[in-house]
Design a protein around this motif. Structure first.
Motif, PDB file in Angstrom:
ATOM      1  N   LEU A  50       1.025  -1.280   0.480  1.00  7.19           N
ATOM      2  CA  LEU A  50      -0.395  -0.044  -0.116  1.00  7.19           C
ATOM      3  C   LEU A  50       1.032   1.506   0.275  1.00  7.19           C
ATOM      4  O   LEU A  50       0.422   2.226  -0.591  1.00  7.19           O
ATOM      5  CB  LEU A  50      -1.141  -0.061   1.229  1.00  7.19           C
ATOM      6  N   GLN A  77       0.763   4.209  -2.611  1.00  6.50           N
ATOM      7  CA  GLN A  77       0.502   5.236  -2.896  1.00  6.50           C
ATOM      8  C   GLN A  77       1.263   6.028  -3.197  1.00  6.50           C
ATOM      9  O   GLN A  77       1.328   7.751  -3.358  1.00  6.50           O
ATOM     10  CB  GLN A  77       0.270   4.923  -1.305  1.00  6.50           C
ATOM     11  N   ARG A 125      -7.033  -3.126  -1.976  1.00  2.00           N
ATOM     12  CA  ARG A 125      -6.243  -3.166  -0.643  1.00  2.00           C
ATOM     13  C   ARG A 125      -6.796  -2.609   0.381  1.00  2.00           C
ATOM     14  O   ARG A 125      -6.114  -3.749   1.450  1.00  2.00           O
ATOM     15  CB  ARG A 125      -4.440  -3.107  -1.656  1.00  2.00           C
ATOM     16  N   GLU A 126      -7.053  -1.427   0.679  1.00  2.00           N
ATOM     17  CA  GLU A 126      -6.773  -0.772   1.593  1.00  2.00           C
ATOM     18  C   GLU A 126      -8.131  -1.557   2.835  1.00  2.00           C
ATOM     19  O   GLU A 126      -8.580  -1.659   4.110  1.00  2.00           O
ATOM     20  CB  GLU A 126      -7.644   0.316   1.652  1.00  2.00           C
ATOM     21  N   LYS A 156      -7.217  -4.848   4.187  1.00  2.00           N
ATOM     22  CA  LYS A 156      -6.291  -4.781   5.346  1.00  2.00           C
ATOM     23  C   LYS A 156      -7.788  -4.269   6.332  1.00  2.00           C
ATOM     24  O   LYS A 156      -7.483  -5.091   7.130  1.00  2.00           O
ATOM     25  CB  LYS A 156      -5.538  -3.340   5.427  1.00  2.00           C
ATOM     26  N   ARG A 157      -8.245  -3.645   6.068  1.00  2.00           N
ATOM     27  CA  ARG A 157     -10.375  -3.677   7.497  1.00  2.00           C
ATOM     28  C   ARG A 157     -10.653  -4.902   7.672  1.00  2.00           C
ATOM     29  O   ARG A 157     -10.783  -5.207   8.589  1.00  2.00           O
ATOM     30  CB  ARG A 157     -10.977  -2.409   6.864  1.00  2.00           C
TER      31      ARG A 157
END
Length: 249
Positions: free
Chosen positions: A135, A139, A208-209, A212-213
């Motif tokens: 990530l 970013q 991906r976020e 990940k959460r």
């Protein structure tokens, strides 16, 4: 959490792969009498001992008094690595101890809890760390692409963004330059491809976020599985002693 070394990640991943291959072994091989034999009992005792030793890390992490004394002799990173290896090797020994005989509800529940502990620990220690690294890299790339887009737009309108500097981009002719914000470092890209790359990266980062959460709850599963594992392990040991150890004279 202490950072992960590549060697440790690969080693633990290989051990878990071996464990995953052993689990469906009952389709090819069963040894109903092996768990109660001398060899099977020794494997079971070794595996149970390792799972008890897993509690060392939990005690060190949660008790300042214990942590202050233990970390004088071993760092928290070393203790965590011991915790990881102990759990994976203990699970391997537990699978071997079973003789691929998954018949009793107690045995099935114990194996399931054991695997949940190991796999949730692997997700938290290695997989989530890798997702975090990916990530950050994505970013950074997205920030560079957005900077490049802003500078192309500024170049088209003749307005240079505040703080931008004229620099030569890789692949351009000597003496030619375009405005670039400090640290952009992205070579010239056609606007159409640039917009497509930005959209793709934003989509990938969003996925991906979200992943990940979802996986960030691994600690809850890890602790819950451990709370189930230890009573089942104690019951399994008591059950074996109560019904007798066949290898004793």
């Amino acid at each position: 959490m202490p950072e992960v070394s590549e060697t440790e990640r690969l080693t633990v991943g290989a051990l878990i792969s071996v464990m995953a291959l052993l689990i469906p072994g009952f389709l090819l091989h069963e040894a109903p009498r092996f768990p109660g034999s001398l060899a099977g009992s020794l494997l079971g005792i070794a595996g149970a001992t390792l799972f008890v030793l897993l509690l060392i890390y939990s005690l060190v992490k949660r008790s300042a008094w214990i942590r202050g004394r233990v970390t004088k002799h071993a760092s928290l990173r070393v203790i965590l690595s011991f915790h990881v290896y102990t759990g994976v090797v203990g699970a391997l020994l537990g699978i071997l101890h079973s003789g691929h005989t998954f018949q009793s509800p107690l045995g099935i529940g114990l194996v399931s809890a054991m695997l949940a502990v190991v796999l949730s620990g692997f997700v938290g220690r290695y997989y989530l760390a890798q997702i975090g690294t990916d990530l950050r890299e994505q970013q950074t790339r997205l920030g560079a692409l957005r900077t490049r887009y802003d500078l192309l737009a500024a170049e088209a309108t003749g307005v240079i963004p505040q703080g931008a500097a004229a620099v030569v981009l890789p692949g351009t002719a000597p003496g030619s330059s375009v405005p670039r914000a400090s640290g952009a470092g992205v070579p010239g890209i056609p606007l159409k491809h640039l917009l497509g790359a930005i959209a793709d990266l934003e989509h990938a980062i969003g996925r991906r976020e979200a992943l990940k959460r979802t996986l960030s709850r691994w600690t809850v599963l890890h602790v819950a599985a451990a709370l189930v594992l230890y009573p089942l392990l104690a019951l399994h040991i008591w059950n074996g002693i109560y019904f007798g150890l066949r290898w004793l004279p």
